[in-house]
Design a protein around this motif. Structure first.
Motif, PDB file in Angstrom:
ATOM      1  N   UNK A  77     -64.533 107.040 129.327  1.00  0.00           N
ATOM      2  CA  UNK A  77     -64.095 105.796 129.970  1.00  0.00           C
ATOM      3  C   UNK A  77     -64.169 104.597 129.027  1.00  0.00           C
ATOM      4  N   UNK A  78     -64.942 104.742 127.953  1.00  0.00           N
ATOM      5  CA  UNK A  78     -65.084 103.691 126.938  1.00  0.00           C
ATOM      6  C   UNK A  78     -65.519 104.361 125.636  1.00  0.00           C
ATOM      7  N   UNK A  79     -65.452 103.633 124.557  1.00  0.00           N
ATOM      8  CA  UNK A  79     -65.837 104.172 123.257  1.00  0.00           C
ATOM      9  C   UNK A  79     -67.336 104.041 123.002  1.00  0.00           C
ATOM     10  N   UNK A 118     -72.295  99.739 128.140  1.00  0.00           N
ATOM     11  CA  UNK A 118     -71.173  99.346 128.985  1.00  0.00           C
ATOM     12  C   UNK A 118     -70.767  97.894 128.714  1.00  0.00           C
ATOM     13  N   UNK A 119     -70.822  97.497 127.453  1.00  0.00           N
ATOM     14  CA  UNK A 119     -70.451  96.142 127.044  1.00  0.00           C
ATOM     15  C   UNK A 119     -69.346  96.275 126.003  1.00  0.00           C
ATOM     16  N   UNK A 120     -68.243  95.584 126.209  1.00  0.00           N
ATOM     17  CA  UNK A 120     -67.124  95.680 125.275  1.00  0.00           C
ATOM     18  C   UNK A 120     -67.194  94.542 124.266  1.00  0.00           C
ATOM     19  N   UNK A 121     -67.360  94.891 122.994  1.00  0.00           N
ATOM     20  CA  UNK A 121     -67.339  93.835 121.967  1.00  0.00           C
ATOM     21  C   UNK A 121     -65.957  93.189 121.895  1.00  0.00           C
ATOM     22  N   UNK A 122     -65.889  91.928 121.506  1.00  0.00           N
ATOM     23  CA  UNK A 122     -64.605  91.214 121.463  1.00  0.00           C
ATOM     24  C   UNK A 122     -63.658  91.797 120.417  1.00  0.00           C
TER      25      UNK A 122
END
Length: 171
Positions: free
Chosen positions: A104-106, A110-114
C-alpha cells in the motif's frame, strides 16, 4: 559558548548544509517494487539495497549531494535486486520477498515524505489481474470448443469454378 562571547553560533558542517533528498517515484508490481531517483547528470552514485532498506546517494550537476534512505514496507530480496543508471535518473528494481502481495506504500512508516511520490504513469492495479486472466482463458477455451467441434464442413457446391478466373480477367 554564550552569545556575545566572540564565537559564532554552532553551524552544521558544509556537507550537511548542501545535502538534499532526490525526488523519488515508485510503483508496485507482483514481483518487484520499482523506484526512480530523479537526478539528471548524476555523479558519485551509490545504491545500497538491503533486505529492509535502500540507501541512495549521488551528486547532481550542480555538485549538490543528494541522499535518500528508505525503510521498506516489507522485506525484500536484496540479492535479486538491481539498479540502472541513465542520464536523467537512477532506477532500482527491488525484488519482493513475498511475491503477489501488494504494497500500500513504499515506506515502513505510514508517513509519506514530501520527496516521495507514486509513479502514476507506471502504476497499475494488478491485484485483480489473475481473475481477469482466468476469465480470458475461459473465454478462449469456449472459442476453441466452438471451432474444434466435429461438424461437417460447409457446402461449397454453389461456388463456380470460373469465378476466380473471371474476376482475374476483368480486373
Amino acid at each position: 559558548m554564550p552569545p556575545g562571547s566572540g564565537e559564532p553560533p554552532w553551524q552544521a558542517p558544509p556537507q550537511l548544509l548542501c545535502r538534499q533528498h532526490a525526488r523519488t517515484l515508485w510503483y508496485d508490481r507482483p514481483r518487484y517494487v520499482f523506484m526512480e531517483f530523479c537526478v539528471e547528470d548524476s555523479t558519485d552514485v551509490h545504491v545500497l539495497i538491503e533486505d529492509h532498506r535502500i540507501v541512495f546517494s549521488c551528486k547532481n550537476a550542480d555538485g549538490v549531494e543528494l541522499y535518500n534512505e528508505i525503510e521498506f514496507y516489507a522485506k525484500v530480496n536484496s540479492k535479486d535486486s538491481q539498479d540502472k543508471r541513465s542520464g536523467r535518473s537512477i532506477t532500482c528494481f527491488v525484488r519482493k520477498w513475498k511475491e503477489k502481495v501488494a504494497w500500500p506504500r513504499l515506506t515502513k512508516e505510514d508517513i509519506k515524505p514530501v520527496w516521495l511520490s507514486v509513479d502514476f504513469d507506471n502504476w497499475r492495479d494488478w491485484e485483480g489481474d489473475e481473475e481477469v486472466e482466468l476469465a480470458q482463458v475461459e473465454h478462449y477455451a469456449e472459442l476453441l470448443k466452438k471451432v474444434s467441434s466435429k461438424r461437417p464442413p460447409p457446402g461449397m457446391d454453389d461456388l463456380d469454378d470460373d469465378s476466380d478466373s473471371t474476376e482475374a480477367t476483368s480486373n
